[in-house]
Design a protein around this motif. Structure first.
Motif, mmCIF file in Angstrom:
data_model
loop_
_atom_site.group_PDB
_atom_site.id
_atom_site.type_symbol
_atom_site.label_atom_id
_atom_site.label_comp_id
_atom_site.label_asym_id
_atom_site.label_seq_id
_atom_site.Cartn_x
_atom_site.Cartn_y
_atom_site.Cartn_z
ATOM 1 N N GLN A 56 0.798 -1.179 0.088
ATOM 2 C CA GLN A 56 0.015 0.180 0.100
ATOM 3 C C GLN A 56 0.691 1.362 0.149
ATOM 4 O O GLN A 56 1.927 1.351 0.624
ATOM 5 N N GLU A 58 1.743 4.735 1.494
ATOM 6 C CA GLU A 58 1.575 5.365 2.591
ATOM 7 C C GLU A 58 2.295 6.719 2.496
ATOM 8 O O GLU A 58 3.184 7.013 1.789
ATOM 9 N N GLU A 59 1.304 7.608 3.307
ATOM 10 C CA GLU A 59 1.842 8.993 3.236
ATOM 11 C C GLU A 59 2.677 8.947 4.813
ATOM 12 O O GLU A 59 2.080 8.765 5.547
ATOM 13 N N ARG A 60 3.815 9.560 4.607
ATOM 14 C CA ARG A 60 4.750 9.657 5.835
ATOM 15 C C ARG A 60 5.394 10.969 5.906
ATOM 16 O O ARG A 60 5.415 11.763 4.982
ATOM 17 N N ALA A 356 -2.446 8.287 -1.726
ATOM 18 C CA ALA A 356 -2.272 7.483 -0.395
ATOM 19 C C ALA A 356 -3.208 6.492 -0.379
ATOM 20 O O ALA A 356 -4.456 6.906 -0.560
ATOM 21 N N GLY A 357 -3.018 5.128 0.106
ATOM 22 C CA GLY A 357 -3.904 4.219 0.228
ATOM 23 C C GLY A 357 -4.063 3.400 -1.005
ATOM 24 O O GLY A 357 -4.607 2.120 -0.805
#
Length: 401
Positions: A56, A58-60, A356-357
């Protein structure tokens, strides 16, 4: 009329060659049987879905270090030269010595200054005696004048003599203080705690206080203050907006195993127009003098974090300028172009093409996928293919070789 059987019918193959030699008939029958078996298995292989895993987006919050290289420099560096003209009589230190503030470093021959001090001390005594005599005479004449015994002119003359003697005493005192200062200056002392890093002059050399004359170099020894050192690092100017005073830093120094945590203490406002770099200075405590000046250093600066879309590096395919991934779309693999930059060996940042996702395909069979190919998503707690599962997913199970 009997229907004609197809040439490649498995049931017909044995009867068709019943009239030939038994050995040849057996070989032909075996060949047709194998061909018929492959023909029947091929549709099943083509219909098989490729097993894949998903990862997936991801927003980091990312902190991307900014790297620069440079040199270790001392907090202070001073070339200690003589404070009075003369021959260097004695040097008390050598390169590598550690000194405290006030320690003697070297001495200019002081015999002439000592003699001058003695001479001026005697002159001061003489001037003091003359001043006292003039003072007593002035008081005596002043008292007689009050009684009307002497004239005003005689009083003025005595007062003038007293003023001259007093001035001469002041001049002699000033000359004595100067001579004493020169005698004191003949011994040069350390202006701060530090180490001796260079010696240019040895005993017997005449040195003048003005460089460039017959005295030659202006420094006898060099002293550096290194209980605090500075890492002077050059950073590409394109990162200027990300750096500021107080930005955290890690400093790596050649020959020193320890990694030093610090921050930016000085940010030079001048940009080098030839290298397009900015000078950044990072202070480091060096109480044990373990860090030496001149060592090569590399520093990593950590600006404030920023938000970014991060993906597993193993899901990215293609070449530079034509990157893509595969995403699941109703049981099939769909090719999705993306723009990505490498973050490290395990992850990339997605600049364009995904959100994201979003899920993308990965796994050991990723390289066999084509756009529209049927897929079967496998479950994995770690998001990676277990070794035994990977071993079972051979190309023959997907209908490819």
């Amino acid at each position: 009329m009997q229907a004609r059987r197809p040439f490649f019918s498995c049931s017909y193959a044995g009867n068709r060659y019943s009239g030939i030699a038994p050995r040849a008939a057996a070989l032909l029958a075996l060949a047709f049987t194998a061909a018929c078996g492959e023909a029947e298995e091929a549709p099943k292989a083509e219909r098989a879905a490729v097993p894949v895993f998903t990862t997936q987006i991801e927003e980091r919050e990312l902190v991307q270090p900014i790297t620069g290289t440079g040199t270790i420099a001392a907090q202070k560096t001073t070339d200690m030269g003589p404070q009075v003209d003369g021959i260097i009589d004695e040097v008390y230190v050598r390169v590598g010595d550690r000194v405290k503030e006030g320690d003697a470093l070297f001495k200019t021959r002081a015999i002439d200054f000592e003699l001058q001090v003695k001479e001026l001390e005697s002159r001061v005594k003489l001037a003091r005696a003359e001043m006292r005599n003039a003072e007593r005479e002035f008081k005596r004449i002043k008292e007689l004048r009050s009684k009307g015994v002497v004239s005003i002119g005689q009083l003025d003359k005595v007062q003038a003599a007293y003023d001259v003697a007093s001035a001469q005493y002041g001049v002699a005192n000033a000359q004595l203080e100067q001579a004493r200062q020169r005698l004191k200056d003949a011994t040069v002392r350390a202006p701060f705690d530090g180490v001796i890093t260079q010696q240019d002059i040895y005993e017997g050399k005449f040195m003048a206080t003005r460089g460039g004359g017959m005295g030659g170099p202006s420094g006898v020894v060099q002293i550096q203050k290194i209980d605090i050192v500075g890492a002077i690092v050059n950073v590409p100017a394109v990162h200027l907006s990300k750096l500021a005073l107080g930005t955290p830093a890690k400093v790596y120094i050649d020959g020193v195993d320890e990694v030093y945590d610090s921050e930016i203490h000085i940010l030079n406002d001048k940009v080098d127009h030839t290298t397009r770099s900015i000078e950044v200075r990072v202070g480091l405590k060096n109480e044990d003098y373990k860090i030496k000046t001149g060592l090569f250093t590399r520093a990593e600066f950590y600006p404030p974090p920023r938000k970014a879309l991060v993906m597993d590096r193993s899901a990215l395919l293609g070449i530079e300028g034509a990157r893509y991934v595969f995403v699941p779309d109703q049981g099939r693999a769909r090719r999705q172009p993306v723009e990505a930059v490498q973050l490290d060996a395990a992850s990339v940042e997605i600049l364009r093409g995904l959100e994201a996702g979003d899920k993308v395909l990965t796994g050991p069979m990723l390289g066999t996928l084509i756009d529209g190919l049927a897929i079967r998503i496998e479950e994995s707690n770690s998001g990676e293919t277990a070794p035994e599962t990977a071993a079972m997913l051979t190309p023959t199970q997907t209908g490819t070789r």
